[in-house]
Design a protein around this motif. Structure first.
Motif, PDB file in Angstrom:
ATOM      1  N   THR A 206      -4.395  -8.534   7.979  1.00 15.68           N
ATOM      2  CA  THR A 206      -3.988  -8.616   6.566  1.00 15.68           C
ATOM      3  C   THR A 206      -4.519  -7.428   5.778  1.00 15.68           C
ATOM      4  N   TRP A 207      -3.920  -7.220   4.629  1.00 15.47           N
ATOM      5  CA  TRP A 207      -4.292  -6.129   3.740  1.00 15.47           C
ATOM      6  C   TRP A 207      -4.614  -6.699   2.370  1.00 15.47           C
ATOM      7  N   LYS A 208      -5.640  -6.150   1.743  1.00 19.32           N
ATOM      8  CA  LYS A 208      -6.037  -6.541   0.392  1.00 19.32           C
ATOM      9  C   LYS A 208      -6.074  -5.284  -0.468  1.00 19.32           C
ATOM     10  N   PRO A 209      -5.860  -5.408  -1.776  1.00 19.10           N
ATOM     11  CA  PRO A 209      -5.938  -4.245  -2.667  1.00 19.10           C
ATOM     12  C   PRO A 209      -7.284  -3.530  -2.513  1.00 19.10           C
ATOM     13  N   GLY A 210      -7.225  -2.214  -2.393  1.00 18.72           N
ATOM     14  CA  GLY A 210      -8.438  -1.421  -2.256  1.00 18.72           C
ATOM     15  C   GLY A 210      -8.958  -1.322  -0.835  1.00 18.72           C
ATOM     16  N   ALA A 211      -8.329  -2.037   0.104  1.00 13.37           N
ATOM     17  CA  ALA A 211      -8.769  -1.972   1.502  1.00 13.37           C
ATOM     18  C   ALA A 211      -8.585  -0.545   2.003  1.00 13.37           C
ATOM     19  N   ASN A 212      -9.399  -0.195   2.967  1.00 11.69           N
ATOM     20  CA  ASN A 212      -9.383   1.184   3.437  1.00 11.69           C
ATOM     21  C   ASN A 212      -9.280   1.210   4.960  1.00 11.69           C
TER      22      ASN A 212
ATOM     23  N   SER B 119       0.856  -1.184   0.000  1.00 12.70           N
ATOM     24  CA  SER B 119       0.000   0.000   0.000  1.00 12.70           C
ATOM     25  C   SER B 119       0.898   1.243   0.000  1.00 12.70           C
ATOM     26  N   THR B 120       0.320   2.400  -0.221  1.00 12.46           N
ATOM     27  CA  THR B 120       1.133   3.620  -0.130  1.00 12.46           C
ATOM     28  C   THR B 120       1.481   3.938   1.328  1.00 12.46           C
ATOM     29  N   ASP B 121       0.708   3.431   2.277  1.00 14.75           N
ATOM     30  CA  ASP B 121       1.117   3.549   3.687  1.00 14.75           C
ATOM     31  C   ASP B 121       2.448   2.818   3.877  1.00 14.75           C
ATOM     32  N   TYR B 122       2.541   1.630   3.298  1.00 14.53           N
ATOM     33  CA  TYR B 122       3.766   0.841   3.417  1.00 14.53           C
ATOM     34  C   TYR B 122       4.926   1.527   2.687  1.00 14.53           C
ATOM     35  N   VAL B 123       4.645   2.095   1.514  1.00 16.93           N
ATOM     36  CA  VAL B 123       5.673   2.850   0.783  1.00 16.93           C
ATOM     37  C   VAL B 123       6.183   3.992   1.661  1.00 16.93           C
ATOM     38  N   CYS B 124       5.266   4.668   2.314  1.00 21.32           N
ATOM     39  CA  CYS B 124       5.622   5.790   3.188  1.00 21.32           C
ATOM     40  C   CYS B 124       6.527   5.330   4.335  1.00 21.32           C
ATOM     41  N   VAL B 125       6.195   4.220   4.953  1.00 21.66           N
ATOM     42  CA  VAL B 125       7.006   3.694   6.055  1.00 21.66           C
ATOM     43  C   VAL B 125       8.382   3.268   5.536  1.00 21.66           C
ATOM     44  N   ARG B 126       8.422   2.653   4.357  1.00 21.39           N
ATOM     45  CA  ARG B 126       9.712   2.267   3.766  1.00 21.39           C
ATOM     46  C   ARG B 126      10.560   3.487   3.445  1.00 21.39           C
ATOM     47  N   LEU B 127       9.939   4.559   2.957  1.00 20.97           N
ATOM     48  CA  LEU B 127      10.678   5.808   2.717  1.00 20.97           C
ATOM     49  C   LEU B 127      11.228   6.350   4.033  1.00 20.97           C
TER      50      LEU B 127
ATOM     51  N   ASP C 222      -2.542   1.039   7.104  1.00 19.97           N
ATOM     52  CA  ASP C 222      -2.732  -0.374   6.800  1.00 19.97           C
ATOM     53  C   ASP C 222      -1.972  -1.301   7.746  1.00 19.97           C
ATOM     54  N   PRO C 223      -2.439  -2.561   7.885  1.00 18.02           N
ATOM     55  CA  PRO C 223      -1.853  -3.503   8.851  1.00 18.02           C
ATOM     56  C   PRO C 223      -0.381  -3.823   8.614  1.00 18.02           C
ATOM     57  N   VAL C 224       0.027  -3.975   7.375  1.00 17.18           N
ATOM     58  CA  VAL C 224       1.422  -4.327   7.073  1.00 17.18           C
ATOM     59  C   VAL C 224       2.330  -3.138   7.382  1.00 17.18           C
ATOM     60  N   ALA C 225       1.900  -1.946   6.972  1.00 14.72           N
ATOM     61  CA  ALA C 225       2.661  -0.726   7.271  1.00 14.72           C
ATOM     62  C   ALA C 225       2.741  -0.506   8.779  1.00 14.72           C
ATOM     63  N   SER C 226       1.653  -0.795   9.474  1.00 16.28           N
ATOM     64  CA  SER C 226       1.615  -0.612  10.929  1.00 16.28           C
ATOM     65  C   SER C 226       2.616  -1.513  11.640  1.00 16.28           C
ATOM     66  N   LYS C 227       2.733  -2.732  11.157  1.00 15.60           N
ATOM     67  CA  LYS C 227       3.687  -3.663  11.768  1.00 15.60           C
ATOM     68  C   LYS C 227       5.116  -3.144  11.612  1.00 15.60           C
ATOM     69  N   LEU C 228       5.471  -2.692  10.413  1.00 16.34           N
ATOM     70  CA  LEU C 228       6.816  -2.162  10.188  1.00 16.34           C
ATOM     71  C   LEU C 228       7.019  -0.851  10.953  1.00 16.34           C
ATOM     72  N   ALA C 229       6.008   0.017  10.950  1.00 11.46           N
ATOM     73  CA  ALA C 229       6.106   1.290  11.681  1.00 11.46           C
ATOM     74  C   ALA C 229       6.340   1.038  13.170  1.00 11.46           C
ATOM     75  N   LYS C 230       5.667   0.034  13.712  1.00 12.14           N
ATOM     76  CA  LYS C 230       5.878  -0.332  15.123  1.00 12.14           C
ATOM     77  C   LYS C 230       7.322  -0.749  15.349  1.00 12.14           C
ATOM     78  N   ASN C 231       7.837  -1.608  14.470  1.00  7.70           N
ATOM     79  CA  ASN C 231       9.219  -2.081  14.611  1.00  7.70           C
ATOM     80  C   ASN C 231      10.225  -0.936  14.489  1.00  7.70           C
ATOM     81  N   LEU C 232       9.909   0.058  13.658  1.00  7.29           N
ATOM     82  CA  LEU C 232      10.804   1.199  13.457  1.00  7.29           C
ATOM     83  C   LEU C 232      10.592   2.300  14.502  1.00  7.29           C
ATOM     84  N   LYS C 233       9.572   2.110  15.367  1.00  9.85           N
ATOM     85  CA  LYS C 233       9.213   3.105  16.388  1.00  9.85           C
ATOM     86  C   LYS C 233       8.827   4.447  15.758  1.00  9.85           C
ATOM     87  N   LEU C 234       8.132   4.383  14.620  1.00 12.02           N
ATOM     88  CA  LEU C 234       7.655   5.596  13.958  1.00 12.02           C
ATOM     89  C   LEU C 234       6.463   6.168  14.703  1.00 12.02           C
TER      90      LEU C 234
END
Length: 184
Positions: free
Chosen positions: A138-144, A83-91, A148-160
């Motif tokens: 989980t996340w599916k295309p078009g989910a709102n 998702s773009t949330d995940y892209v944002c966390v990766r950036l 998003d859950p995947v971005a949230s997991k990484l953001a938590k690990n990164l302490k964002l």
């Protein structure tokens, strides 16, 4: 400032139109969303042309050399499953950013979907552990989701620290950026 554009209404409109005609795989739905984010990204890059880096970032894992005279970098969708949330966390991870502002069509994260439940309560502050209990895993295309859950997991690990706020109220964003009290 990094601005990552979502696909929003445009993506969902294309996805829904395609679903009416044929059965699509998640990858196909994702690519419709990704291209919508890139169209929106080009819109923003055009609007901010004078201030924006000339190349839109579509791979957040590669650290691009950013023109020093440009104050804005536009990012968009990258690949299926992201998702773009995940892209944002990766950036944020790639560039060492510790705060993300998610401008959305909702003013807060809620304890349940406010469109479905009139008694949904705004959560003005929430830990990653608590937030991840409110949303599916989980996340599916078009989910709102607010984030998003995947971005949230990484953001938590990164302490964002992620701020969710209504994107139509730019004066509220200005208050946040100025260190004043804000809604979100």
């Amino acid at each position: 400032i990094f601005i990552v554009t979502g696909g929003g209404y445009t993506a969902r409109r294309y996805q829904n139109a395609a679903k009416k005609i044929t059965n699509l795989k998640d990858d196909d739905l994702d690519w419709l969303g990704i291209h919508s984010t890139r169209l929106n990204g080009h819109l923003f890059r055009t609007i901010f042309r004078k201030y924006a880096h000339p190349i839109m970032i579509t791979n957040p894992q590669i650290k691009e050399k950013i023109a020093k005279d440009k104050k804005i970098v536009i990012g968009a969708g990258s690949r299926p499953g992201w998702s773009t949330d995940y892209v944002c966390v990766r950036l944020a991870e790639t560039y060492g950013i510790d705060k993300v502002i998610n401008l959305s069509n909702i003013p807060y994260v809620y304890n349940r979907d406010p469109k479905k439940y009139k008694n949904a309560e705004p959560l003005k502050e929430i830990s990653w552990n608590e937030y991840r209990k409110v949303i599916p895993r989980t996340w599916k295309p078009g989910a709102n989701f607010p984030f998003d859950p995947v971005a949230s997991k990484l953001a938590k690990n990164l302490k964002l620290k992620v701020y969710v706020m209504d994107g139509s109220k730019l004066s509220n964003l200005e208050r946040l950026l100025s260190g004043k009290s804000y809604s979100g």
